[in-house]
Design an enzyme around this catalytic site. Structure first.
Site: not given
Length: 473
Positions: A147, A150, A227, A229, A231, A373, A395, A397
């Site tokens: 990726d 990213c 992973n 997202f 948010e 997370s 980058h 946890a």
């Protein structure tokens, strides 16, 4: 249910770790109507008499690979450095052995100059996730990752914390309306977005890249699986930040994590294959095949990688612009940092190519975002420029459970309970992304106090992720 065949089964038959097993497992995923026992029998026979399978419709790729491997002369292989340089580890006590072993191999490459392992590190392909590797005029496609480019992007709004709690329904509506997730997913027709990155000349310089433009256009402004997202959360500054010109206080913020989508994945696959064809490394280092930056292939990949990185940034820009307009908010600050990339930098007085796979730049004064997370806090940070870390930081946890482990060991009830306890609204996501699958972000941050200063803390409140089990991370 079909009985699965795994790498251990193949090694028990006499297959050596490396590319050959990968080819065998790829064939097994299709199974082609054979039972487990029949597949095992074929695998055994191919290893003993591969010439009998050269014309076989199913097994010929494996047979040819075995024959080619047998005829490969030792002198054709690039010799690894028997006395590799040491590398720096941060948070060594909570980094799995698999990641350390991968880094050990990376340090043996003849082009390696320096290395470091971040505290969120875990095993990956080629370089471990959380691995930083400086090389001499060489680029490793799997040292960059699948990726490409990213990144995290953060918009800090002029919206106080109280407004979020009074208008949660509005935030949920806009989050659903202006985000889209999952491998292969994108937009069609009037729903497509435009961006200057699609007009870049690099799309016309290389036939392979040119064929990716339509995919790039359809996926512009969407997010990947795994992973990744989008948010909303509350960003807290415990003191005024003079550099960002933001007073002490709590603000609503938007945080996004995604990369270059299908375009980046196809670039990674294409140039990794070419690197392996042109850079013959021993089996244990095959996924670290590199391209000389002075070569045509090296330059092709470098240009493609940078285009994919800019495309990933454009995807975030589209999302953040849509959300800002929908909320009618002013943006006090926008911070962005990326991983899965390679940079030309000066380290120890010489120009090197710094690969950061699941690690981010943390040069002196460089801003970054390190998420935890879906229930753990993330941190807005400013780099200290630590040379032992090759000016890098983690980058995130980092995983402490594989996706398979998480799905097997975490229940929906446990996940729902921890979400409720933390007051987090979740849209999408599977058990493989449960908070318990990740390391303790506070432990990770404590392990990199010499690498970054914390500027503000981000607390997730409403999280959207892919819900179809897809992944592109």
């Amino acid at each position: 249910m079909k009985t699965p065949i795994n790498g251990n089964d193949l090694m028990a038959l006499g297959y050596a770790q490396g590319e050959i097993i990968g080819i065998a497992l790829k064939i097994n995923r299709k199974r082609n109507g054979y039972t487990y026992e029949e597949m095992v029998s074929h695998y055994k026979n191919i290893l003993e008499t591969p010439e009998n399978y050269i014309e076989d419709a199913v097994f010929s790729p494996l047979a040819i690979a075995i024959i080619e491997k047998a005829n490969e002369k030792p002198e054709d292989l690039i010799v690894l450095n028997p006395n590799p340089k040491a590398y720096s580890l941060f948070g060594a006590n909570h980094i799995e052995e698999g990641a350390k072993k991968q880094m050990d191999i990376a340090m043996q490459l003849p082009v390696t100059v320096a290395g470091a392992l971040m505290p969120d590190a875990h095993q990956g392909y080629g370089l471990p996730i959380g691995g930083v590797l400086a090389t001499n005029n060489a680029i490793i496609p799997y040292g960059v990752g699948v990726d490409i480019g990213c990144r995290m992007a953060l918009s800090v709004y002029d919206i106080p914390e109280t407004f979020y709690y009074e208008n949660e329904a509005k935030f949920k509506r806009e989050l659903i309306a202006h985000s889209r997730f999952g491998a292969g997913h994108g937009f069609q027709g009037q729903y497509k977005s435009d961006h200057a990155v699609l007009e870049r000349g690099e799309f016309n310089e290389n036939p392979f890249i040119k064929n990716l433009k339509d995919k790039a256009w359809s996926q512009l402004g969407s997010s990947g699986g795994g992973n990744h997202f989008v948010e909303f959360g509350i960003l807290e500054f415990t003191q005024d930040d003079v550099v960002l010109n933001i007073p002490k206080g709590k603000y609503v913020a938007l945080l996004t994590h995604s990369g270059s989508r299908g375009m980046g994945a196809m670039i990674a696959g294409h140039y990794t294959k070419l690197a392996k064809d042109n850079c013959k490394l021993p089996d244990q280092a095959r996924n670290l095949a590199y391209l000389d930056l002075s070569s045509q292939l090296g330059q092709e990949y470098w240009i493609a990688m940078n285009l994919a990185g800019d495309y990933a940034s454009a995807c975030h820009e589209v999302i953040h612009t849509k959300m800002q307009k929908a909320l009618g908010a002013a943006v006090l600050a926008k911070i962005e940092n990326h991983h899965n990339f390679a940079w030309k930098e000066i380290w120890n007085g010489e120009e090197v190519i710094v690969h950061r796979k699941g690690a981010t730049p943390a040069g002196k004064g460089v801003m970054g975002i390190i998420p935890g997370s879906m229930t753990a806090p993330g941190f807005l940070v400013r780099g200290k420029g630590e040379e032992e870390a090759i000016n890098s930081a983690s980058h995130g946890a980092g995983r402490q459970m594989s996706r398979t482990q998480a799905i097997k060991s975490i229940t929906k009830t446990e996940m729902q309970t921890i979400l409720r306890d933390h007051g987090v609204t979740l849209i999408g996501a599977g058990l493989d992304e449960a908070p318990m699958a990740y390391k303790d972000i506070n432990t990770v941050m404590a392990s990199q106090q010499d690498l970054v200063d914390v500027v503000a803390k981000f607390t997730p409140k409403m999280v959207r992720m892919a819900d179809d089990g897809s992944r592109e991370d």
